[in-house]
Scaffold this motif. Structure first.
Motif, PDB file in Angstrom:
ATOM      1  N   ARG A 234     -12.822  -6.396  -7.188  1.00  0.00           N
ATOM      2  CA  ARG A 234     -12.061  -6.872  -5.431  1.00  0.00           C
ATOM      3  C   ARG A 234     -10.392  -6.973  -6.136  1.00  0.00           C
ATOM      4  O   ARG A 234     -10.300  -8.312  -6.983  1.00  0.00           O
ATOM      5  CB  ARG A 234     -12.387  -7.907  -4.358  1.00  0.00           C
ATOM      6  N   LEU A 235      -9.591  -6.768  -5.275  1.00  0.00           N
ATOM      7  CA  LEU A 235      -8.281  -7.599  -6.178  1.00  0.00           C
ATOM      8  C   LEU A 235      -7.265  -8.606  -5.298  1.00  0.00           C
ATOM      9  O   LEU A 235      -7.239  -7.770  -4.085  1.00  0.00           O
ATOM     10  CB  LEU A 235      -7.018  -5.995  -6.064  1.00  0.00           C
ATOM     11  N   GLN A 236      -6.957  -9.666  -5.208  1.00  0.00           N
ATOM     12  CA  GLN A 236      -7.016 -10.226  -4.435  1.00  0.00           C
ATOM     13  C   GLN A 236      -5.359 -10.105  -3.987  1.00  0.00           C
ATOM     14  O   GLN A 236      -4.572 -10.198  -2.501  1.00  0.00           O
ATOM     15  CB  GLN A 236      -6.949 -11.758  -5.112  1.00  0.00           C
ATOM     16  N   ARG A 237      -4.400  -9.187  -5.114  1.00  0.00           N
ATOM     17  CA  ARG A 237      -3.090  -9.001  -4.976  1.00  0.00           C
ATOM     18  C   ARG A 237      -2.980  -7.967  -3.086  1.00  0.00           C
ATOM     19  O   ARG A 237      -2.351  -8.329  -2.821  1.00  0.00           O
ATOM     20  CB  ARG A 237      -2.688  -8.472  -5.818  1.00  0.00           C
ATOM     21  N   LEU A 238      -3.755  -7.435  -3.235  1.00  0.00           N
ATOM     22  CA  LEU A 238      -4.391  -5.890  -2.418  1.00  0.00           C
ATOM     23  C   LEU A 238      -4.903  -6.500  -1.098  1.00  0.00           C
ATOM     24  O   LEU A 238      -5.356  -5.943  -0.392  1.00  0.00           O
ATOM     25  CB  LEU A 238      -4.014  -4.359  -3.323  1.00  0.00           C
ATOM     26  N   SER A 239      -5.322  -7.585  -0.575  1.00  0.00           N
ATOM     27  CA  SER A 239      -6.553  -7.930   0.126  1.00  0.00           C
ATOM     28  C   SER A 239      -5.790  -7.510   1.375  1.00  0.00           C
ATOM     29  O   SER A 239      -6.851  -6.457   2.247  1.00  0.00           O
ATOM     30  CB  SER A 239      -6.807  -9.449   0.664  1.00  0.00           C
ATOM     31  N   GLN A 240      -4.584  -7.298   1.732  1.00  0.00           N
ATOM     32  CA  GLN A 240      -4.131  -6.631   2.980  1.00  0.00           C
ATOM     33  C   GLN A 240      -5.081  -5.463   3.325  1.00  0.00           C
ATOM     34  O   GLN A 240      -4.732  -4.545   4.095  1.00  0.00           O
ATOM     35  CB  GLN A 240      -2.990  -6.731   3.349  1.00  0.00           C
ATOM     36  N   CYS A 241      -4.975  -4.297   1.807  1.00  0.00           N
ATOM     37  CA  CYS A 241      -4.940  -3.394   2.128  1.00  0.00           C
ATOM     38  C   CYS A 241      -6.449  -2.718   2.301  1.00  0.00           C
ATOM     39  O   CYS A 241      -6.695  -1.492   1.864  1.00  0.00           O
ATOM     40  CB  CYS A 241      -4.317  -2.064   0.819  1.00  0.00           C
ATOM     41  N   ILE A 242      -7.530  -3.217   2.088  1.00  0.00           N
ATOM     42  CA  ILE A 242      -8.613  -3.259   2.242  1.00  0.00           C
ATOM     43  C   ILE A 242      -9.205  -2.650   3.124  1.00  0.00           C
ATOM     44  O   ILE A 242      -8.607  -3.106   3.871  1.00  0.00           O
ATOM     45  CB  ILE A 242      -9.085  -4.732   1.917  1.00  0.00           C
ATOM     46  N   THR A 243      -9.924  -1.278   3.274  1.00  0.00           N
ATOM     47  CA  THR A 243     -10.243  -1.063   3.859  1.00  0.00           C
ATOM     48  C   THR A 243     -11.695  -0.114   3.732  1.00  0.00           C
ATOM     49  O   THR A 243     -12.456  -0.349   2.402  1.00  0.00           O
ATOM     50  CB  THR A 243      -9.425   0.654   4.029  1.00  0.00           C
TER      51      THR A 243
END
Length: 254
Positions: A234-243
């Motif tokens: 899990r990449l914290q920097r792109l948490s808004q893109c998790i789908t």
């Protein structure tokens, strides 16, 4: 260099330009943008010209230096002068620009009023004369060289939503979280727990998407579709893109 490699490089450059200086354009709109670049001689790669979609409408934009470049390269250009008008308190009211051509008897004259073009931004508050003069110059130069500049506007004379797209970079990497990117953990420290996560970059525009995809590649994520990526952690920097909406397809070969 082989013809195939040259074609690949050209396509990569076109895709890069389309995602950075012309985000959100349809194929016909991008072709129109490319023709305007060719006609004016302005380079999108050096940010002399860009395209904006505002209110669903296409607008081609440049800065005052783009207009000055076109004017100065024209054989008929014969100089320009700017005058300012102030009220009794010394406040700037208007700026008037006159553009001269060798093949015309009278100059092209345009006046920009502070009440119409002034913006509540730091640069306008700090340098109102310079900013308003840019608007007046843009109006006068476009009138003087309408064949070369028709349909093209400078950022200074347009509302703020037509400003040049800003370069986006994801938040700074936390090396203790993203040890796969920057390895600084002590030798005996546990590695991040593997949690397969999918990311959808379709909601990102232009530089945002390019920066996110570059980050995903650096983290060894696999591209599943054009916008879906799979990461082993899990990449914290792109948490808004998790789908969780993931198509069952084979990864795209990089």
């Amino acid at each position: 260099m082989s013809k195939e490699l040259t074609t690949t490089n050209n396509m990569e450059m076109l895709n890069t330009l389309r995602n950075t200086v012309a985000p959100g354009l349809t194929d016909p709109e991008f072709l129109l943008f490319a023709e305007m670049c060719k006609a004016t001689g302005l380079s999108p790669a050096t940010k002399e010209i860009w395209a904006i979609k505002a209110g669903g409408r296409l607008q081609l934009m440049t800065g005052i230096n783009g207009f000055l470049k076109i004017a100065n390269s024209h054989p008929a250009y014969d100089g320009m002068e700017v005058e300012f008008e102030r009220d009794e308190k010394g406040n700037l009211v208007a700026a008037t620009a006159k553009v001269y051509r060798k093949d015309r008897r009278f100059p092209s004259i345009a006046t920009a009023y502070m009440a119409e073009y002034g913006k509540a931004t730091p640069i306008w508050k700090q340098m109102p004369s310079i900013m308003l003069s840019k608007c007046a110059k843009s109006l006068a130069i476009r009138e003087a060289f309408i064949n070369e500049l028709g349909g093209l506007y400078t950022a200074e004379e347009m509302p703020s939503e037509f400003s040049q797209p800003k370069t986006y970079e994801p938040p700074p990497i936390d090396p203790m979280v993203h040890g796969d990117v920057i390895e600084v953990r002590p030798p005996d420290a546990p590695k991040p727990k593997a949690v397969t996560t999918f990311y959808d970059t379709s909601s990102l525009d232009g530089d945002q998407r390019l920066a996110a995809e570059r980050y995903l590649r650096n983290c060894d994520a696999k591209q599943i579709t054009e916008t879906i990526w799979r990461s082993a952690i899990r990449l914290q920097r792109l948490s808004q893109c998790i789908t969780e909406d993931v198509k069952d397809e084979q990864p795209i070969e990089s």
